[in-house]
Design an enzyme around this catalytic site. Structure first.
Site, PDB file in Angstrom:
ATOM      1  N   HIS A 162    -119.277 -16.166 -50.986  1.00 24.29           N
ATOM      2  CA  HIS A 162    -119.422 -17.581 -51.383  1.00 24.29           C
ATOM      3  C   HIS A 162    -118.119 -18.262 -51.801  1.00 24.29           C
ATOM      4  CE1 HIS A 162    -123.894 -17.975 -51.486  1.00 24.29           C
ATOM      5  NE2 HIS A 162    -123.814 -16.656 -51.542  1.00 24.29           N
ATOM      6  N   ASP A 369    -111.868 -24.046 -53.735  1.00 29.21           N
ATOM      7  CA  ASP A 369    -113.309 -23.903 -53.899  1.00 29.21           C
ATOM      8  C   ASP A 369    -113.886 -23.441 -52.566  1.00 29.21           C
ATOM      9  OD1 ASP A 369    -115.737 -24.045 -55.234  1.00 29.21           O
ATOM     10  OD2 ASP A 369    -115.375 -26.065 -55.999  1.00 29.21           O
TER      11      ASP A 369
HETATM   12  P1  ADQ Z   1    -119.771 -22.878 -58.059  1.00 31.60           P
HETATM   13  O1  ADQ Z   1    -118.378 -22.460 -58.346  1.00 31.60           O
HETATM   14  O2  ADQ Z   1    -120.716 -22.796 -59.183  1.00 31.60           O
HETATM   15  O3  ADQ Z   1    -120.387 -22.106 -56.790  1.00 31.60           O
HETATM   16  P2  ADQ Z   1    -120.476 -25.525 -56.801  1.00 31.60           P
HETATM   17  O4  ADQ Z   1    -120.653 -25.243 -55.376  1.00 31.60           O
HETATM   18  O5  ADQ Z   1    -119.823 -26.843 -57.061  1.00 31.60           O
HETATM   19  O6  ADQ Z   1    -119.595 -24.430 -57.554  1.00 31.60           O
HETATM   20  O7  ADQ Z   1    -121.876 -25.506 -57.508  1.00 31.60           O
HETATM   21  C1  ADQ Z   1    -122.006 -25.882 -58.848  1.00 31.60           C
HETATM   22  C2  ADQ Z   1    -123.459 -26.172 -59.173  1.00 31.60           C
HETATM   23  O8  ADQ Z   1    -123.582 -26.280 -60.582  1.00 31.60           O
HETATM   24  C3  ADQ Z   1    -123.920 -27.481 -58.568  1.00 31.60           C
HETATM   25  O9  ADQ Z   1    -125.213 -27.325 -58.049  1.00 31.60           O
HETATM   26  C4  ADQ Z   1    -123.916 -28.446 -59.759  1.00 31.60           C
HETATM   27  O10 ADQ Z   1    -124.944 -29.399 -59.704  1.00 31.60           O
HETATM   28  C5  ADQ Z   1    -124.150 -27.527 -60.930  1.00 31.60           C
HETATM   29  N1  ADQ Z   1    -123.461 -28.083 -62.120  1.00 31.60           N
HETATM   30  C6  ADQ Z   1    -122.139 -28.222 -62.315  1.00 31.60           C
HETATM   31  N2  ADQ Z   1    -121.890 -28.810 -63.502  1.00 31.60           N
HETATM   32  C7  ADQ Z   1    -123.072 -29.062 -64.065  1.00 31.60           C
HETATM   33  C8  ADQ Z   1    -123.494 -29.666 -65.309  1.00 31.60           C
HETATM   34  N3  ADQ Z   1    -122.633 -30.135 -66.216  1.00 31.60           N
HETATM   35  N4  ADQ Z   1    -124.815 -29.728 -65.538  1.00 31.60           N
HETATM   36  C9  ADQ Z   1    -125.691 -29.258 -64.640  1.00 31.60           C
HETATM   37  N5  ADQ Z   1    -125.366 -28.704 -63.475  1.00 31.60           N
HETATM   38  C10 ADQ Z   1    -124.081 -28.590 -63.190  1.00 31.60           C
HETATM   39  C11 ADQ Z   1    -119.939 -21.050 -55.924  1.00 31.60           C
HETATM   40  C12 ADQ Z   1    -118.620 -21.305 -55.199  1.00 31.60           C
HETATM   41  C13 ADQ Z   1    -118.664 -22.620 -54.464  1.00 31.60           C
HETATM   42  C14 ADQ Z   1    -119.829 -22.621 -53.475  1.00 31.60           C
HETATM   43  C15 ADQ Z   1    -121.126 -22.158 -54.135  1.00 31.60           C
HETATM   44  C16 ADQ Z   1    -122.221 -21.889 -53.106  1.00 31.60           C
HETATM   45  O11 ADQ Z   1    -117.534 -21.282 -56.132  1.00 31.60           O
HETATM   46  O12 ADQ Z   1    -117.447 -22.874 -53.774  1.00 31.60           O
HETATM   47  O13 ADQ Z   1    -120.013 -23.930 -52.974  1.00 31.60           O
HETATM   48  O14 ADQ Z   1    -120.937 -20.957 -54.872  1.00 31.60           O
HETATM   49  O15 ADQ Z   1    -121.803 -20.964 -52.143  1.00 31.60           O
END
Ligand code: ADQ
Length: 466
Positions: A162, A369
C-alpha cells in the site's frame, strides 16, 4: 475457491451494540468479497485488546471467520511500533533519517510474520482447503508469502503493497533487504499503486537477488511472481452519498459560517511526518507573507488525526505542529480573523464530508504517499456537490503521491518547494469557476474509475488468471 486475507488490522470492531465493519476502504472493499466467496481474515490482536481469537461474521448468517494472532506487549513494540513503523514505513517514503534498523525489531518481525502465516494456514486447513487463495496486505507482512508457499505449495498467493516501493538503492539500506524480498517473492502476484513502484520492486529483486526480469514477472529459482500496478481508490458511492445526504449542505454551511465566512483551504491527514504537514504550514506562512491583501479573506483548516502515538518521531511532530500553529496565529491574526484553525482530532465520515464540501481548496502535500485517499475523497464529495449545483472545489496535490499519476485536473506541486506551494495556493484560490468545475469533473471521473470495489475485483481476477 475460498479467500484467506492476512492483514494487520481486523475488518470488524466491537461497538456498544455488537460488531460492526471497521471504518476505511480496505474493510469496505473486502468484506463483500469475503461474504461472497467465504473464507477468513487473519489479523493482529493488540496486547490490551479483549476480542475473541476466533469468531464468525456476520453473527446472524456467518459467511467467514475472523482469526486473531495475539501479540504481547514486547512483540507489539518490536514488530509493529518497531520494524513496521520505525524502519519499513520511513524507508518506503524515502525518509531515511527516520529509519532505525535494530536487530530485536527484525527478529520480532520474523517471528510474528511466521505466526501470521501459520494462523492463515491453520484456518485454511480447518476448512478442508488444500489450495485456497491467500491475499496478504502491506508492509507489516513481507515474510508471510514465503511461509504460506512452503506450507501449501499449490495455493494462490497475492500480496498488496500500500505504500511506495522506493528505488532499489534506497531499499538496499536495510540489513534484511534480501530476506524481505525473498519473503514477498513467495507470492504469485504483487500489486502496487503505480507502475513506477512495481518497476522499483522488480529492480530491487534483480539488483539484490540476481532475479531475472521477464516483462512484469520476476523469476527467482525457477519460480515466477508478477509485479503489477493496481491503483486503489475509495468507496465512491459512499462518499457521493455523504455529499448528497439531506443535512450535508446545511452542515457545510454551518462550518463555513464557523470559520468566518472566508475562503477555506483544507488539509486532512493522519499526523504523520510523511504527509508534509510542517512544510505545508511553512508554505502557508509564506503565502500570508507574500499576499498581505488576502489577509482576512482566507483561512487554513488543518485537521490531523492522532496516529502512532508513543513512537518518538510522531510525538515530536505533534509538538512541532503545535508550535507552528501558535506561531502563525500569533504573527498574523488580526481582529476577528483567524488565519489558521488546527484540529488535532479524528472526525467521522459524515463530518469529514462536510469539511470537504465546505472547502474551496484541498491542500494535499505529502512528501511521499503510496496513493493518498484524501485527494480521492475530496474530489468525490466536492464533485457530487458541484453536480448538484454547489460550488466546485480545487485540488492542490503533491506530485510525489501515487494519486498524482491518476487524478487528472489537480494542480500538481512539489511539496518541498514552499514558494511554489504558496503560489499554487493563490492560483487555486483564484481559479475562475468554469475552470474549477472542468478540472474537478476530470478528477471526479478518475476517482470513479479507481473505485475500491473495482480495485479488489481487478486484483483478484488477475490473481485467479495468472
Ligand atoms: P494512509 O497513510 O492512512 O494510507 P490515506 O490514503 O490518505 O493515507 O488514507 C487516510 C484515511 O484516513 C482517509 O480515508 C481519511 O479520510 C482518513 N483520515 C485522515 N485524517 C482524518 C481525520 N482527522 N479524521 C477522520 N479521518 C481521517 C495508506 C497509504 C496511502 C494509501 C492507503 C490505501 O499510506 O498512500 O492511499 O494506505 O492503500
Amino acid at each position: 475457491m475460498s479467500l484467506v486475507l492476512v492483514a494487520n488490522r481486523a475488518p470488524i470492531r466491537p461497538t456498544p451494540d455488537g460488531w460492526a465493519p471497521s471504518l476505511g476502504g480496505l474493510a469496505s472493499a473486502l468484506l463483500p468479497v469475503l461474504e461472497d466467496r467465504g473464507g477468513a481474515w487473519v489479523a493482529m490482536r493488540e496486547p490490551d485488546e479483549d476480542t475473541p481469537l476466533t469468531q464468525t461474521y456476520p453473527p446472524d448468517a456467518p459467511a467467514f471467520t475472523v482469526r486473531r494472532v495475539p501479540l504481547d506487549a514486547p512483540e507489539y513494540q518490536a514488530f509493529y511500533q518497531g520494524m513496521a513503523n520505525r524502519v519499513l514505513w520511513p524507508l518506503a517514503h524515502y525518509l531515511v533519517e527516520h529509519v532505525e534498523p535494530d536487530r530485536t525489531f527484525r527478529e520480532a518481525y520474523r517471528a510474528v510474520n511466521r505466526r501470521f502465516a501459520h494462523a492463515a494456514l491453520d484456518v485454511a486447513r480447518e476448512a478442508g482447503e488444500t489450495a485456497p487463495t491467500f491475499w496478504v496486505q502491506d508492509y507489516h507482512m513481507m515474510l508471510v508469502p514465503e511461509t504460506l508457499r512452503a506450507g501449501m505449495p499449490d495455493a494462490r498467493i497475492g500480496f498488496f503493497w500500500h505504500v511506495p516501493w522506493p528505488a532499489s538503492e534506497v531499499f538496499r539500506i536495510l540489513p534484511s533487504a534480501r530476506d524481505l524480498l525473498r519473503g514477498m517473492l513467495g507470492s504469485d502476484l504483487i500489486g502496487f499503486h503505480t507502475e513506477g513502484y512495481a518497476e522499483n520492486f522488480r529492480e530491487s529483486a534483480r539488483d539484490l537477488l540476481g532475479a531475472e526480469i521477464d516483462g512484469e514477472t520476476v523469476v527467482l529459482d525457477g519460480r515466477r511472481c508478477r509485479a503489477e500496478s493496481h491503483p486503489i481508490g475509495i468507496d465512491v458511492a459512499r462518499f457521493e452519498g455523504l455529499a448528497l445526504a439531506p443535512d450535508a449542505a446545511a452542515l457545510a454551511d454551518e462550518l463555513r459560517h464557523d470559520f468566518g465566512g472566508v475562503q477555506i483551504v483544507l488539509g486532512v491527514d493522519r499526523l504523520d511526518y510523511t504527509k508534509g504537514l510542517l512544510l505545508r504550514m511553512e508554505a502557508y506562512e509564506r503565502f500570508l507573507e507574500r499576499y498581505p491583501e488576502r489577509h482576512g479573506e482566507v483561512t487554513f483548516v488543518q485537521i490531523a488525526t492522532p496516529s502512532r502515538t508513543g513512537v518518538p518521531a510522531y510525538d515530536r511532530l505533534k509538538r512541532d505542529m503545535d508550535e507552528a500553529a501558535g506561531r502563525i496565529n500569533g504573527q498574523f491574526a488580526r481582529g476577528a480573523w483567524t488565519p489558521l484553525h488546527y484540529r488535532y482530532q479524528s472526525f467521522d465520515q459524515p463530518e469529514l464530508a462536510a469539511f470537504y464540501q465546505a472547502a474551496d481548496v484541498a491542500f494535499v502535500t505529502p512528501l511521499r504517499d503510496g496513493m493518498n485517499l484524501v485527494a480521492h475523497e475530496f474530489a468525490a464529495v466536492s464533485g457530487a456537490r458541484a453536480d448538484a449545483g454547489g460550488r466546485p472545489g480545487a485540488l492542490v496535490l503533491s506530485e510525489l503521491t501515487g494519486a498524482a499519476d491518476y487524478l487528472d485536473g489537480a494542480l500538481l506541486v512539489n511539496p518541498y518547494d514552499a514558494d511554489g506551494l504558496a503560489r499554487s495556493l493563490a492560483d487555486a484560490l483564484d481559479l475562475p469557476e468554469p475552470d474549477r468545475r472542468a478540472r474537478l469533473a476530470r478528477t471526479q471521473a478518475a476517482v470513479r474509475d479507481l473505485d475500491v470495489h473495482a480495485w479488489a475485483r481487478r486484483f483478484l481476477e488477475s490473481l485467479d488468471e495468472g
